[in-house]
Design an enzyme around this catalytic site. Structure first.
Site, PDB file in Angstrom:
ATOM      1  N   ALA A   1       0.865  -1.173   0.000  1.00  0.00           N
ATOM      2  CA  ALA A   1       0.000   0.000   0.000  1.00  0.00           C
ATOM      3  C   ALA A   1       0.908   1.231   0.000  1.00  0.00           C
ATOM      4  O   ALA A   1       2.070   1.159   0.420  1.00  0.00           O
ATOM      5  CB  ALA A   1      -0.876  -0.019   1.240  1.00  0.00           C
TER       6      ALA A   1
ATOM      7  N   GLY B   1       0.698  -4.980   0.824  1.00  0.00           N
ATOM      8  CA  GLY B   1      -0.487  -5.028  -0.026  1.00  0.00           C
ATOM      9  C   GLY B   1      -0.218  -5.685  -1.375  1.00  0.00           C
ATOM     10  O   GLY B   1      -1.134  -6.225  -2.001  1.00  0.00           O
TER      11      GLY B   1
ATOM     12  N   GLU C   1      -0.499  -9.286  -0.705  1.00  0.00           N
ATOM     13  CA  GLU C   1      -1.924  -9.543  -0.441  1.00  0.00           C
ATOM     14  C   GLU C   1      -2.735  -9.518  -1.733  1.00  0.00           C
ATOM     15  O   GLU C   1      -3.664 -10.303  -1.911  1.00  0.00           O
ATOM     16  CB  GLU C   1      -2.454  -8.514   0.564  1.00  0.00           C
TER      17      GLU C   1
ATOM     18  N   GLU D   1       4.725  -5.077   7.050  1.00  0.00           N
ATOM     19  CA  GLU D   1       3.978  -4.009   7.729  1.00  0.00           C
ATOM     20  C   GLU D   1       4.458  -3.776   9.159  1.00  0.00           C
ATOM     21  O   GLU D   1       4.437  -2.652   9.663  1.00  0.00           O
ATOM     22  CB  GLU D   1       2.474  -4.336   7.752  1.00  0.00           C
TER      23      GLU D   1
HETATM   24  N1  CAA Z   1       4.635   3.287  -0.666  1.00  0.00           N
HETATM   25  C1  CAA Z   1       5.049   4.450  -1.190  1.00  0.00           C
HETATM   26  N2  CAA Z   1       6.183   4.600  -1.889  1.00  0.00           N
HETATM   27  C2  CAA Z   1       6.960   3.512  -2.018  1.00  0.00           C
HETATM   28  C3  CAA Z   1       6.601   2.257  -1.483  1.00  0.00           C
HETATM   29  C4  CAA Z   1       5.375   2.171  -0.777  1.00  0.00           C
HETATM   30  N3  CAA Z   1       4.920   1.005  -0.270  1.00  0.00           N
HETATM   31  N4  CAA Z   1       7.567   1.357  -1.771  1.00  0.00           N
HETATM   32  C5  CAA Z   1       8.498   2.031  -2.472  1.00  0.00           C
HETATM   33  N5  CAA Z   1       8.142   3.335  -2.628  1.00  0.00           N
HETATM   34  C6  CAA Z   1       8.866   4.393  -3.316  1.00  0.00           C
HETATM   35  C7  CAA Z   1      10.044   4.854  -2.505  1.00  0.00           C
HETATM   36  O1  CAA Z   1       9.638   5.772  -1.511  1.00  0.00           O
HETATM   37  C8  CAA Z   1      10.908   5.481  -3.576  1.00  0.00           C
HETATM   38  O2  CAA Z   1      10.409   6.736  -3.921  1.00  0.00           O
HETATM   39  P1  CAA Z   1      11.358   8.047  -3.826  1.00  0.00           P
HETATM   40  O3  CAA Z   1      12.441   7.757  -4.819  1.00  0.00           O
HETATM   41  O4  CAA Z   1      10.453   9.154  -4.212  1.00  0.00           O
HETATM   42  O5  CAA Z   1      11.858   8.089  -2.430  1.00  0.00           O
HETATM   43  C9  CAA Z   1      10.662   4.558  -4.771  1.00  0.00           C
HETATM   44  O6  CAA Z   1       9.426   3.880  -4.508  1.00  0.00           O
HETATM   45  C10 CAA Z   1      11.739   3.509  -4.950  1.00  0.00           C
HETATM   46  O7  CAA Z   1      11.876   2.820  -3.719  1.00  0.00           O
HETATM   47  P2  CAA Z   1      13.281   2.647  -2.964  1.00  0.00           P
HETATM   48  O8  CAA Z   1      14.181   3.796  -3.272  1.00  0.00           O
HETATM   49  O9  CAA Z   1      12.975   2.391  -1.520  1.00  0.00           O
HETATM   50  O10 CAA Z   1      13.822   1.343  -3.683  1.00  0.00           O
HETATM   51  P3  CAA Z   1      14.801   0.242  -3.076  1.00  0.00           P
HETATM   52  O11 CAA Z   1      15.131  -0.652  -4.224  1.00  0.00           O
HETATM   53  O12 CAA Z   1      15.883   0.860  -2.302  1.00  0.00           O
HETATM   54  O13 CAA Z   1      13.892  -0.579  -2.020  1.00  0.00           O
HETATM   55  C11 CAA Z   1      11.923  -1.741  -1.283  1.00  0.00           C
HETATM   56  C12 CAA Z   1      12.801  -1.324  -2.476  1.00  0.00           C
HETATM   57  C13 CAA Z   1      12.695  -2.748  -0.389  1.00  0.00           C
HETATM   58  C14 CAA Z   1      10.672  -2.418  -1.851  1.00  0.00           C
HETATM   59  C15 CAA Z   1      11.556  -0.498  -0.445  1.00  0.00           C
HETATM   60  O14 CAA Z   1      11.040   0.500  -1.336  1.00  0.00           O
HETATM   61  C16 CAA Z   1      10.517  -0.743   0.600  1.00  0.00           C
HETATM   62  O15 CAA Z   1      10.829  -1.271   1.662  1.00  0.00           O
HETATM   63  N6  CAA Z   1       9.237  -0.354   0.337  1.00  0.00           N
HETATM   64  C17 CAA Z   1       8.171  -0.470   1.292  1.00  0.00           C
HETATM   65  C18 CAA Z   1       7.682  -1.918   1.425  1.00  0.00           C
HETATM   66  C19 CAA Z   1       6.597  -1.994   2.485  1.00  0.00           C
HETATM   67  O16 CAA Z   1       6.821  -1.720   3.647  1.00  0.00           O
HETATM   68  N7  CAA Z   1       5.376  -2.391   2.070  1.00  0.00           N
HETATM   69  C20 CAA Z   1       4.241  -2.484   2.955  1.00  0.00           C
HETATM   70  C21 CAA Z   1       3.410  -1.234   2.861  1.00  0.00           C
HETATM   71  S1  CAA Z   1       2.123  -1.147   4.062  1.00  0.00           S
HETATM   72  C22 CAA Z   1       0.888  -2.127   3.472  1.00  0.00           C
HETATM   73  O17 CAA Z   1       0.972  -2.690   2.397  1.00  0.00           O
HETATM   74  C23 CAA Z   1      -0.330  -2.218   4.344  1.00  0.00           C
HETATM   75  C24 CAA Z   1      -1.340  -3.230   3.898  1.00  0.00           C
HETATM   76  O18 CAA Z   1      -1.272  -4.394   4.242  1.00  0.00           O
HETATM   77  C25 CAA Z   1      -2.484  -2.846   3.131  1.00  0.00           C
END
Ligand code: CAA
Length: 258
Positions: free
Chosen positions: A66, A109, A112, A132
């Site tokens: 998400a 998400g 999911e 999460e």
């Molecule tokens: N939401 C918003 N933006 C996101 C994102 C997310 N879930 N995942 C990645 N991005 C964005 C980053 O912020 C970044 O944008 P900027 O360049 O503007 O900062 C861009 O995508 C590229 O990401 P990274 O620079 O972080 O890329 P990376 O290769 O270094 O890392 C990654 C990749 C490990 C996937 C890392 O981006 C990450 O940990 N993302 C979040 C994963 C996460 O926690 N997901 C769960 C979300 S909560 C949820 O899903 C709740 C639910 O159950 C409904």
């Protein structure tokens, strides 16, 4: 076709394709993309010329969860009164089989969403997880419910409680994915699977999907009762007559989806 801003949508023969397209956010699922994915999927579901749907992302990410930036400032009351994930319920009600073709990250998400699909084809680059807990929240669109059903209680608990990410091979061993294929062949393989399903009798495919869903949702006894009725109902279809006549005539069946 409707103009979408976060997804690409295309009909190829009897297969509907939905490609998540927010490369700047690794296909993170924001309010717009949730609405668009559900809208496009429902439109394909309403189209009797579509017999299967493929949902995919990019080489780098199926979906990284998400959209954290969109959620960060929300309060309990926002999430409760204006549930941003409410329309996923409609995705779960699709009759048409959906194949998730996953390369790269399928986290939170994203994992999911893949689990809401009927078949998960994973590229060898795929990474699955429910991280999460690292954000101070828990999975919100089925992670704590569908993951244990897919991989068992203990594996699911380890993934949800630690936030660890697992690779495609481990996901296949755990039963989370249908099959792993080399990344370069993912879309071709997804197309092959989708076309195979789309060539079957549509009402029979709907019945099979519905019965498989019952297996996830009900007791064995109720599920078997449901299956018995659905099986008997297929004998009301021209396609049952055709399928069995084709077998006896040693020829390929020509289903009319009736
Ligand atoms: N939401 C918003 N933006 C996101 C994102 C997310 N879930 N995942 C990645 N991005 C964005 C980053 O912020 C970044 O944008 P900027 O360049 O503007 O900062 C861009 O995508 C590229 O990401 P990274 O620079 O972080 O890329 P990376 O290769 O270094 O890392 C990654 C990749 C490990 C996937 C890392 O981006 C990450 O940990 N993302 C979040 C994963 C996460 O926690 N997901 C769960 C979300 S909560 C949820 O899903 C709740 C639910 O159950 C409904």
């Amino acid at each position: 076709m409707t103009h979408y801003t976060t997804i690409l949508v295309e009909k190829r023969g009897r297969v509907g394709w939905i490609t998540l397209n927010r490369p700047e956010a690794l296909n993170a699922l924001n309010a717009a993309s949730v609405a668009e994915i559900v809208d496009a999927a429902k439109a394909f579901d309403d189209d009797a010329e579509v017999g299967a749907i493929v949902l995919t992302g990019s080489d780098r990410a199926f979906a990284a969860g998400a959209d954290i930036k969109e959620m960060a400032d929300k309060q309990y009351v926002d999430m409760f009164l204006n549930d941003p994930f409410a329309s996923w319920g409609d995705f779960g009600k699709l009759r048409t089989p959906v194949i998730a073709a996953v390369a790269g990250y399928a986290l939170g998400g994203g994992c999911e969403l893949a689990m809401m699909c009927d078949i998960i084809l994973a590229a060898d680059t795929a990474k699955f997880g429910q991280p999460e807990i690292n954000l101070g929240v828990i999975p919100g669109i089925g992670g704590t419910q569908r993951l244990p059903r897919a991989v068992g209680k203990y594996k699911a608990a380890e993934l949800v409680l630690t936030g660890r990410t697992m690779g495609a091979e481990e996901a296949e061993r755990a039963g989370l994915v249908s099959r792993v294929v080399p990344a370069g062949e993912l879309l071709e393989e997804a197309a092959r699977v989708a076309e195979t399903i789309a060539a079957k009798s549509l009402p029979v495919v709907y019945a099979a999907k519905h019965a498989l869903q019952a297996a996830q949702e009900t007791t064995l006894e109720e599920g078997l009762r449901f299956e018995k009725q659905a099986f008997a109902a297929t004998f009301a279809l021209d396609d049952q007559t055709e399928g069995m006549a084709a077998f006896r005539g040693k020829r390929a069946a020509e289903f009319t989806h009736r």
